[in-house]
Motif scaffolding. Sequence first.
Motif, PDB file in Angstrom:
ATOM      1  N   GLY A  35      85.260 112.475  92.081  1.00 47.14           N
ATOM      2  CA  GLY A  35      84.007 111.810  92.426  1.00 47.14           C
ATOM      3  C   GLY A  35      83.672 111.829  93.908  1.00 47.14           C
ATOM      4  O   GLY A  35      82.593 111.400  94.304  1.00 47.14           O
ATOM      5  N   THR A  36      84.582 112.325  94.747  1.00 40.99           N
ATOM      6  CA  THR A  36      84.309 112.390  96.180  1.00 40.99           C
ATOM      7  C   THR A  36      83.416 113.588  96.484  1.00 40.99           C
ATOM      8  O   THR A  36      83.256 114.491  95.653  1.00 40.99           O
ATOM      9  N   TYR A  37      82.842 113.584  97.687  1.00 42.35           N
ATOM     10  CA  TYR A  37      81.994 114.689  98.129  1.00 42.35           C
ATOM     11  C   TYR A  37      82.704 115.480  99.215  1.00 42.35           C
ATOM     12  O   TYR A  37      83.384 114.911 100.073  1.00 42.35           O
ATOM     13  N   TYR A  38      82.522 116.781  99.172  1.00 40.47           N
ATOM     14  CA  TYR A  38      83.023 117.673 100.220  1.00 40.47           C
ATOM     15  C   TYR A  38      81.816 118.374 100.824  1.00 40.47           C
ATOM     16  O   TYR A  38      80.994 118.942 100.103  1.00 40.47           O
ATOM     17  N   GLY A  91      80.149 112.661 108.606  1.00 40.13           N
ATOM     18  CA  GLY A  91      80.400 111.315 109.105  1.00 40.13           C
ATOM     19  C   GLY A  91      79.653 110.223 108.352  1.00 40.13           C
ATOM     20  O   GLY A  91      79.827 109.045 108.644  1.00 40.13           O
ATOM     21  N   TRP A  92      78.819 110.599 107.408  1.00 40.05           N
ATOM     22  CA  TRP A  92      78.007 109.626 106.681  1.00 40.05           C
ATOM     23  C   TRP A  92      78.757 108.966 105.536  1.00 40.05           C
ATOM     24  O   TRP A  92      79.682 109.534 104.966  1.00 40.05           O
ATOM     25  N   SER A  93      78.275 107.796 105.159  1.00 40.93           N
ATOM     26  CA  SER A  93      78.803 107.090 103.990  1.00 40.93           C
ATOM     27  C   SER A  93      78.357 107.825 102.721  1.00 40.93           C
ATOM     28  O   SER A  93      77.428 108.636 102.750  1.00 40.93           O
ATOM     29  N   ARG A  94      78.994 107.496 101.627  1.00 42.21           N
ATOM     30  CA  ARG A  94      78.625 108.068 100.322  1.00 42.21           C
ATOM     31  C   ARG A  94      77.156 107.770 100.004  1.00 42.21           C
ATOM     32  O   ARG A  94      76.411 108.642  99.577  1.00 42.21           O
ATOM     33  N   ALA A  95      76.734 106.529 100.227  1.00 39.02           N
ATOM     34  CA  ALA A  95      75.353 106.126  99.928  1.00 39.02           C
ATOM     35  C   ALA A  95      74.353 106.934 100.749  1.00 39.02           C
ATOM     36  O   ALA A  95      73.308 107.356 100.247  1.00 39.02           O
ATOM     37  N   LYS A  96      74.672 107.170 101.998  1.00 38.83           N
ATOM     38  CA  LYS A  96      73.778 107.928 102.873  1.00 38.83           C
ATOM     39  C   LYS A  96      73.691 109.389 102.422  1.00 38.83           C
ATOM     40  O   LYS A  96      72.613 109.980 102.394  1.00 38.83           O
ATOM     41  N   LYS A  97      74.836 109.972 102.048  1.00 39.56           N
ATOM     42  CA  LYS A  97      74.834 111.348 101.533  1.00 39.56           C
ATOM     43  C   LYS A  97      73.991 111.452 100.269  1.00 39.56           C
ATOM     44  O   LYS A  97      73.221 112.407 100.092  1.00 39.56           O
ATOM     45  N   LEU A 108      67.495 106.568 103.487  1.00 35.15           N
ATOM     46  CA  LEU A 108      68.349 107.151 104.517  1.00 35.15           C
ATOM     47  C   LEU A 108      68.134 106.422 105.847  1.00 35.15           C
ATOM     48  O   LEU A 108      69.103 106.077 106.528  1.00 35.15           O
ATOM     49  N   ALA A 109      66.876 106.152 106.169  1.00 32.96           N
ATOM     50  CA  ALA A 109      66.573 105.433 107.415  1.00 32.96           C
ATOM     51  C   ALA A 109      67.142 104.015 107.380  1.00 32.96           C
ATOM     52  O   ALA A 109      67.692 103.531 108.372  1.00 32.96           O
ATOM     53  N   LYS A 110      67.038 103.350 106.232  1.00 30.99           N
ATOM     54  CA  LYS A 110      67.583 101.991 106.109  1.00 30.99           C
ATOM     55  C   LYS A 110      69.100 102.005 106.244  1.00 30.99           C
ATOM     56  O   LYS A 110      69.687 101.128 106.886  1.00 30.99           O
ATOM     57  N   LEU A 111      69.732 102.989 105.631  1.00 30.83           N
ATOM     58  CA  LEU A 111      71.197 103.083 105.697  1.00 30.83           C
ATOM     59  C   LEU A 111      71.669 103.449 107.102  1.00 30.83           C
ATOM     60  O   LEU A 111      72.806 103.161 107.459  1.00 30.83           O
ATOM     61  N   ALA A 112      70.797 104.047 107.886  1.00 32.83           N
ATOM     62  CA  ALA A 112      71.169 104.458 109.241  1.00 32.83           C
ATOM     63  C   ALA A 112      71.130 103.298 110.221  1.00 32.83           C
ATOM     64  O   ALA A 112      71.760 103.359 111.269  1.00 32.83           O
ATOM     65  N   ARG A 113      70.391 102.276 109.892  1.00 25.61           N
ATOM     66  CA  ARG A 113      70.295 101.124 110.793  1.00 25.61           C
ATOM     67  C   ARG A 113      71.622 100.382 110.861  1.00 25.61           C
ATOM     68  O   ARG A 113      72.278 100.172 109.844  1.00 25.61           O
ATOM     69  N   ARG A 114      71.948  99.971 112.042  1.00 25.81           N
ATOM     70  CA  ARG A 114      73.174  99.188 112.210  1.00 25.81           C
ATOM     71  C   ARG A 114      72.938  97.771 111.739  1.00 25.81           C
ATOM     72  O   ARG A 114      71.889  97.195 111.985  1.00 25.81           O
ATOM     73  N   LYS A 115      73.926  97.245 111.079  1.00 25.65           N
ATOM     74  CA  LYS A 115      73.837  95.865 110.621  1.00 25.65           C
ATOM     75  C   LYS A 115      74.140  94.952 111.806  1.00 25.65           C
ATOM     76  O   LYS A 115      75.000  95.252 112.626  1.00 25.65           O
ATOM     77  N   PRO A 116      73.433  93.811 111.901  1.00 25.87           N
ATOM     78  CA  PRO A 116      73.715  92.891 113.011  1.00 25.87           C
ATOM     79  C   PRO A 116      75.140  92.353 112.924  1.00 25.87           C
ATOM     80  O   PRO A 116      75.661  92.124 111.828  1.00 25.87           O
ATOM     81  N   LYS A 117      75.737  92.161 114.084  1.00 29.00           N
ATOM     82  CA  LYS A 117      77.098  91.623 114.121  1.00 29.00           C
ATOM     83  C   LYS A 117      77.084  90.176 113.662  1.00 29.00           C
ATOM     84  O   LYS A 117      76.185  89.412 113.998  1.00 29.00           O
ATOM     85  N   GLN A 118      78.093  89.834 112.896  1.00 28.70           N
ATOM     86  CA  GLN A 118      78.244  88.452 112.420  1.00 28.70           C
ATOM     87  C   GLN A 118      78.839  87.629 113.549  1.00 28.70           C
ATOM     88  O   GLN A 118      79.836  88.006 114.156  1.00 28.70           O
ATOM     89  N   ARG A 119      78.206  86.518 113.846  1.00 29.88           N
ATOM     90  CA  ARG A 119      78.753  85.625 114.854  1.00 29.88           C
ATOM     91  C   ARG A 119      79.783  84.710 114.214  1.00 29.88           C
ATOM     92  O   ARG A 119      79.559  84.196 113.125  1.00 29.88           O
ATOM     93  N   SER A 120      80.866  84.536 114.893  1.00 29.40           N
ATOM     94  CA  SER A 120      81.869  83.624 114.366  1.00 29.40           C
ATOM     95  C   SER A 120      81.444  82.190 114.702  1.00 29.40           C
ATOM     96  O   SER A 120      80.890  81.927 115.765  1.00 29.40           O
ATOM     97  N   PRO A 121      81.675  81.297 113.760  1.00 38.52           N
ATOM     98  CA  PRO A 121      81.277  79.888 114.025  1.00 38.52           C
ATOM     99  C   PRO A 121      82.042  79.345 115.212  1.00 38.52           C
ATOM    100  O   PRO A 121      83.247  79.521 115.342  1.00 38.52           O
ATOM    101  N   SER A 122      81.319  78.703 116.105  1.00 32.04           N
ATOM    102  CA  SER A 122      81.988  78.136 117.290  1.00 32.04           C
ATOM    103  C   SER A 122      82.554  76.760 116.948  1.00 32.04           C
ATOM    104  O   SER A 122      82.025  76.031 116.148  1.00 32.04           O
ATOM    105  N   SER A 123      83.643  76.417 117.599  1.00 33.12           N
ATOM    106  CA  SER A 123      84.278  75.126 117.306  1.00 33.12           C
ATOM    107  C   SER A 123      83.844  74.067 118.252  1.00 33.12           C
ATOM    108  O   SER A 123      83.389  74.212 119.280  1.00 33.12           O
TER     109      SER A 123
END
Length: 123
Positions: A35-38, A91-97, A108-123
């Motif tokens: 099931g992998t892609y080459y 270098g692409w993910s399976r979904a992007k390929k 493809l454009a949506k998958l190319a966007r970087r996801k925002p970094k999750q902020r860790s809750p401050s104490s």
Amino acid sequence: MLRRPQSGRLETCAALLYDRLMQGASIYILRCADGTYYTGITRRSVEERVSEHAQRLLDGYTARRLPIELVFSEHYHRVEEAIAAERRIKGWSRAKKEAYMRGDFESLAKLARRKPKQRSPSS
């Protein structure tokens, strides 16, 4: 714009190199038995290259994942463009390929966007 050199020995070598670069190449994507892609590249016919993979003439990734199926190919007029496309796609993910193979450039454009970094809750 590149122009084919005309006369003289050095120019003849440059002309041969120019002709080779301008012949183009194709990239191809195979779906392997697991099931992998080459993703690969060839300057010859894609069908000939896929046949080499299927016959285990090429030792490597696909030889251990037969049978394989050609699921996508694309020709580029310039070899450098094909090389760049192969490297990018590898270098692409399976979904992007899969979005690229479907021609779904919106996804493809949506998958190319970087996801925002999750902020860790401050104490």
